[in-house]
Scaffold this motif. Structure first.
Motif, PDB file in Angstrom:
ATOM      1  N   LYS A  67      -3.417   0.703  -3.347  1.00 36.95           N
ATOM      2  CA  LYS A  67      -3.979   1.297  -2.049  1.00 36.95           C
ATOM      3  C   LYS A  67      -5.101   0.501  -1.618  1.00 36.95           C
ATOM      4  O   LYS A  67      -5.321   0.753  -0.303  1.00 36.95           O
ATOM      5  CB  LYS A  67      -4.371   2.795  -2.381  1.00 36.95           C
ATOM      6  CG  LYS A  67      -3.229   3.820  -2.926  1.00 36.95           C
ATOM      7  CD  LYS A  67      -2.450   3.836  -1.734  1.00 36.95           C
ATOM      8  CE  LYS A  67      -1.240   5.099  -1.880  1.00 36.95           C
ATOM      9  NZ  LYS A  67      -0.436   5.355  -0.726  1.00 36.95           N
ATOM     10  N   THR A  68      -5.644   0.057  -2.205  1.00 42.22           N
ATOM     11  CA  THR A  68      -6.979  -0.788  -1.678  1.00 42.22           C
ATOM     12  C   THR A  68      -6.959  -2.563  -2.366  1.00 42.22           C
ATOM     13  O   THR A  68      -6.297  -2.609  -3.397  1.00 42.22           O
ATOM     14  CB  THR A  68      -8.219  -0.269  -2.268  1.00 42.22           C
ATOM     15  OG1 THR A  68      -8.419  -0.143  -3.497  1.00 42.22           O
ATOM     16  CG2 THR A  68      -8.032   1.375  -1.727  1.00 42.22           C
ATOM     17  N   MET A 118      -8.232   0.082   3.844  1.00 34.75           N
ATOM     18  CA  MET A 118      -7.817  -0.561   2.437  1.00 34.75           C
ATOM     19  C   MET A 118      -9.136  -1.182   1.914  1.00 34.75           C
ATOM     20  O   MET A 118      -8.825  -1.239   0.664  1.00 34.75           O
ATOM     21  CB  MET A 118      -6.699  -1.588   3.100  1.00 34.75           C
ATOM     22  CG  MET A 118      -5.472  -0.847   3.575  1.00 34.75           C
ATOM     23  SD  MET A 118      -4.223  -1.909   4.177  1.00 34.75           S
ATOM     24  CE  MET A 118      -3.859  -3.004   2.509  1.00 34.75           C
ATOM     25  N   ARG A 168       0.737  -1.293   0.010  1.00 31.75           N
ATOM     26  CA  ARG A 168       0.063  -0.035   0.221  1.00 31.75           C
ATOM     27  C   ARG A 168       0.622   1.063  -0.059  1.00 31.75           C
ATOM     28  O   ARG A 168       0.421   2.217  -0.550  1.00 31.75           O
ATOM     29  CB  ARG A 168      -0.985   0.123   1.420  1.00 31.75           C
ATOM     30  CG  ARG A 168      -1.805   0.981   1.351  1.00 31.75           C
ATOM     31  CD  ARG A 168      -2.898   0.947   2.536  1.00 31.75           C
ATOM     32  NE  ARG A 168      -3.943   2.003   2.414  1.00 31.75           N
ATOM     33  CZ  ARG A 168      -3.961   2.839   3.287  1.00 31.75           C
ATOM     34  NH1 ARG A 168      -3.346   2.911   4.493  1.00 31.75           N
ATOM     35  NH2 ARG A 168      -4.887   3.869   3.308  1.00 31.75           N
TER      36      ARG A 168
END
Length: 235
Positions: free
Chosen positions: A157-158, A195, A51
């Motif tokens: 990022k997710t 997340m 991330r």
């Protein structure tokens, strides 16, 4: 922490022949990924979902010079501003700013060499990472494992889940996973909630509001059972 409590033998048995995905890219995540790579090699590479890029360094030496001598000493305390500092200490930190910048760039010029190859050079400076304790010494042969393919990095990022495994940003197909290990660190409950793209998983991955995840080596293990719905198991 839960993974470590299993012991080497049980952990090896659990990982052997499995497609493992590790969430995170600092101390706990690196340790687990290294063990996965040792057990399964390139046949079943371990995927790390990253991330945030961090300064992951092989040692505190750069070109044979001990970087620790620049940062981990009494003098280095004078390079930064501190809460409640007086006028003279504030002035001294300002005057020493060029020296702080020079130390940081010297370290970055060496440590970024293997990181550039994998697109993992952080946007923040080495010095910022060091003073905030967001720096990690790599496990042995970490970058060698990346080169050979026993560890694969996916920057996202997710993420979310599907029957086949883990879905991350920028990938057309999911990361096929049998086991997902959360090495998300301190305040892992907050990080996990942020997340997940799925509100459903946000609500069940962390548990009740009163629950907490202790220390920075917390880990959650999620198992996927064939084509059935995924089951979250807090070990």
């Amino acid at each position: 922490m839960d993974y470590a409590k299993m012991g080497t033998k049980k952990a090896t048995e659990m990982l052997k022949g499995k497609r493992v995905t590790v969430i995170g890219y600092l101390k706990s995540a690196l340790d687990v990924a290294a063990e996965c790579a040792d057990v399964n090699g390139t046949e079943h590479p371990c995927t790390m979902v990253v991330r945030t890029k961090h300064w992951i360094i092989p040692s505190y030496y750069a070109w044979g010079f001990p970087i620790a001598n620049l940062y981990l000493n009494r003098f280095s305390e004078l390079l930064i501003h501190k809460p409640g500092e007086g006028f003279l200490l504030c002035l001294l930190a300002i005057i020493l700013t060029p020296l702080r910048w020079l130390f940081s760039k010297f370290a970055e010029s060496y440590y970024s060499i293997p990181m550039k190859k994998h697109g993992m050079v952080p946007e923040h400076s080495f010095f910022e990472a060091l003073v905030t304790c967001l720096i990690a010494i790599t496990t042995k042969d970490h970058y060698k494992r990346l080169d050979e393919g026993s560890i694969i990095l996916k920057k996202s990022k997710t993420f979310s889940f599907c029957k086949e495994g883990v879905v991350v940003e920028g990938e057309s197909s999911p990361i096929k996973s049998d086991i997902v290990i959360f090495g998300t660190g301190f305040k892992g409950d907050q990080k996990i909630t942020n997340m997940f793209t799925s509100e459903y998983f946000q609500s069940i991955a962390v548990g009740p509001i009163s629950s907490t995840i202790p220390l920075y080596r917390s880990a959650y293990i999620l198992r996927f059972h064939n084509s059935r719905s995924s089951v979250i198991q807090r070990v």
